[in-house]
Design an enzyme around this catalytic site. Structure first.
Site, PDB file in Angstrom:
ATOM      1  CG  ASP A  80     -13.264   5.306  -0.875  1.00  0.00           C
ATOM      2  OD1 ASP A  80     -12.105   4.895  -1.049  1.00  0.00           O
ATOM      3  OD2 ASP A  80     -13.927   5.044   0.158  1.00  0.00           O
ATOM      4  CE  LYS A 100      -3.972   2.710  -8.857  1.00  0.00           C
ATOM      5  NZ  LYS A 100      -5.267   3.203  -8.334  1.00  0.00           N
ATOM      6  N   GLY A 122       0.788  -1.223   0.000  1.00  0.00           N
ATOM      7  CA  GLY A 122       0.000   0.000   0.000  1.00  0.00           C
ATOM      8  C   GLY A 122       0.819   1.272   0.000  1.00  0.00           C
ATOM      9  CD  GLU A 180      -7.128   0.554  -6.851  1.00  0.00           C
ATOM     10  OE1 GLU A 180      -7.968   1.390  -6.416  1.00  0.00           O
ATOM     11  OE2 GLU A 180      -5.897   0.701  -6.738  1.00  0.00           O
ATOM     12  CG  ASP A 208      -2.680   6.692  -7.483  1.00  0.00           C
ATOM     13  OD1 ASP A 208      -2.756   7.921  -7.267  1.00  0.00           O
ATOM     14  OD2 ASP A 208      -3.263   5.846  -6.776  1.00  0.00           O
ATOM     15  CG  ASP A 229       0.517   6.289  -1.723  1.00  0.00           C
ATOM     16  OD1 ASP A 229       0.886   7.342  -1.148  1.00  0.00           O
ATOM     17  OD2 ASP A 229      -0.562   5.729  -1.481  1.00  0.00           O
ATOM     18  CE1 TYR A 249      -3.335   0.682   2.719  1.00  0.00           C
ATOM     19  CE2 TYR A 249      -4.144  -1.321   1.695  1.00  0.00           C
ATOM     20  CZ  TYR A 249      -3.558  -0.074   1.595  1.00  0.00           C
ATOM     21  OH  TYR A 249      -3.196   0.416   0.366  1.00  0.00           O
ATOM     22  CE  LYS A 267      -0.759   3.451  -5.271  1.00  0.00           C
ATOM     23  NZ  LYS A 267      -1.984   4.248  -5.068  1.00  0.00           N
ATOM     24  CG  HIS A 278      -9.935   4.010  -3.968  1.00  0.00           C
ATOM     25  ND1 HIS A 278     -10.210   4.048  -2.609  1.00  0.00           N
ATOM     26  CD2 HIS A 278      -8.618   3.713  -4.067  1.00  0.00           C
ATOM     27  CE1 HIS A 278      -9.105   3.798  -1.935  1.00  0.00           C
ATOM     28  NE2 HIS A 278      -8.127   3.596  -2.790  1.00  0.00           N
ATOM     29  CB  ALA A 279     -11.075  -1.429  -4.923  1.00  0.00           C
ATOM     30  N   GLY A 280      -8.999  -1.757  -3.113  1.00  0.00           N
ATOM     31  CA  GLY A 280      -7.828  -2.058  -2.290  1.00  0.00           C
ATOM     32  C   GLY A 280      -8.195  -1.887  -0.833  1.00  0.00           C
ATOM     33  CD  GLU A 316      -6.113   6.391  -8.788  1.00  0.00           C
ATOM     34  OE1 GLU A 316      -6.004   5.565  -9.733  1.00  0.00           O
ATOM     35  OE2 GLU A 316      -6.313   6.058  -7.614  1.00  0.00           O
TER      36      GLU A 316
END
Length: 443
Positions: A332, A226, A32, A390, A256, A34, A42, A228, A359-361, A282
């Site tokens: 989201d 995708k 996760g 995503e 992104d 970036d 998370y 980052k 948006h997901a993850g 993004e």
């Protein structure tokens, strides 16, 4: 319908709205990571709605660690608005249910319709939809796609949206799409909804790890990837070259920046990164800068601008669309306050001709948005053009009904509810700070 909201002749009523602070130590492996969020853990403010003699509803909102406890506290502040309410009272007026949670004047002062109180309202409203779907013994996407056009329109608070889209026009659009609903439903059940993966492109991953993950993803059938960007433009160029070399010229690439650039910097950097042919950039700048996004969108075609995961509410989406500031709309499921508000954005995006790529993850976001993209395709847009959802391949094992992927596509969920109920053992292990996952890290 009222029979499903009662048992043994007595109406089912809400008994409690409990919230738990659940965190996963994803920062240990830089999952996760970036340019703006180098080491996220998370997390979820996880809501359980109990009833006096009926099923439970489960929901969550997503955060990345510190501050999750504030969302938990805000859920506790919302609880008195629902305790004692009958399910029939709530679920025979779903639009009224949404206003009951989001419209309390004293709590609304904390937003309105933004920030922690809105994130927490999303967790509660998502849990109410989960409870509603379990009462009807159907997944949420099924309920939404079987609603009559006027019922869908009535989910939305049109007060601040009708100047851009008249509710009557929205109903007409939904009526136009009625004839194709069954065929599109059958298509989704057979083939699933197309997705892209972010799992190989985190900023903290080494070149070797990226290569390995990209090759594995291609072998599984993925065609959209995708990456980052935003930490260092020269390194962005080097990593983009590596990814394009691995995936080849025909597979799709997205970038992104996670808000790290000013609008001028975004334009300058995308002029350089454009050689690698990305579909979109993004979050190129501050999520609140609507005119900045519009400036970028005018400057960098054919690269599109995508944003929305930090867009507070439907009114901001309305203005992004009116200003021609986005080419891809990224709702989201936890920042907007549940399906009611999201349905309004889906109708707006369709009216303005902008594809929705959620948006997901995160924690549970993939589990949520599959329902919303299915509804968008089957009942609203009727199109898959430029629409991809995503996908990130971690933390799904903690859910009782995790997403099912096949060759880079989401297969429609079958279990009743909103797919967000977490396993009791996972909740116990990742409860913060007392769970064993955190005791291990402190030891």
């Amino acid at each position: 319908m009222s029979d499903v909201f009662s048992k043994d002749g007595a109406q089912i009523r809400i008994k409690s709205v409990r919230a738990q602070d659940i965190r996963f130590p994803t920062s240990r492996e830089l999952d996760g990571s970036d340019a703006m969020n180098p080491a996220p853990d998370y997390s979820a403010a996880y809501v359980t709605i109990t009833t006096d003699h009926g099923p439970e509803g489960h929901g969550l909102t997503f955060t990345i660690g510190r501050g999750n406890e504030i969302c938990v506290a805000a859920v506790k502040a919302i609880e008195p608005l629902l305790v004692g309410a009958s399910l029939e009272e709530l679920f025979t007026d779903l639009g009224g249910m949404w206003r009951r949670v989001t419209g309390d004047s004293q709590l609304r002062w904390l937003g309105p319709d933004k920030g922690v109180i809105h994130l927490s309202s999303a967790a509660v409203i998502n849990a109410l939809w989960d409870l509603y779907a379990k009462c009807l013994d159907k997944p949420v996407w099924r309920i939404l796609t079987e609603m009559a056009p006027q019922e869908i329109v009535d989910l939305v608070d049109w007060r601040y949206l009708r100047d851009a889209l008249d509710p009557g026009r929205a109903r007409e659009r939904l009526e136009e799409q009625m004839a194709g609903r069954k065929a599109r439903t059958d298509e989704m059940l057979a083939d699933g909804f197309p997705a892209y993966t972010t799992s190989a492109g985190w900023l903290g991953y080494s070149d070797d790890k990226m290569r390995t993950l990209l090759k594995e993803a291609m072998e599984e059938g993925w065609t959209h990837f995708k990456m980052k960007v935003g930490k260092d433009i020269d390194d962005d160029l080097r990593r983009a070259a590596l990814i394009r070399e691995v995936i080849g010229p025909d597979r799709k690439l997205m970038m992104d920046a996670n808000q790290v650039w000013g609008s001028g910097e975004a334009i300058a950097n995308m002029e350089r990164l454009g050689v690698y042919n990305p579909i979109w950039i993004e979050e190129p700048t501050s999520p609140d800068d609507i005119l900045g996004h519009a400036r970028i969108a005018r400057a960098i075609p054919p690269i599109g601008v995508a944003t929305g995961e930090h867009c507070h509410n439907a009114v901001m989406f309305k203005q992004l669309l009116q200003a021609k500031a986005i080419n891809f709309c990224q709702i989201d499921s936890c920042r907007l306050a549940g399906p009611n508000e999201i349905v309004g954005v889906l109708l707006l995006a369709d009216y303005f001709g902008v594809p929705v790529c959620p948006h997901a993850g995160g924690v549970g976001l993939c589990e949520y948005v599959q329902h919303l993209s299915l509804f968008d395709y089957i009942a609203v847009s009727g199109s898959l053009d430029n629409r991809v959802l995503e996908y990130v391949d971690h933390l799904h094992e903690h859910f009782e009904h995790p997403v099912v992927m096949r060759a880079g596509r989401y297969m429609p969920p079958k279990a009743p509810g909103y797919s967000i109920t977490m396993k009791p053992a996972s909740l116990k292990e990742h409860s913060y700070p007392s769970g064993t996952a955190w005791k291990k890290s402190s030891g």
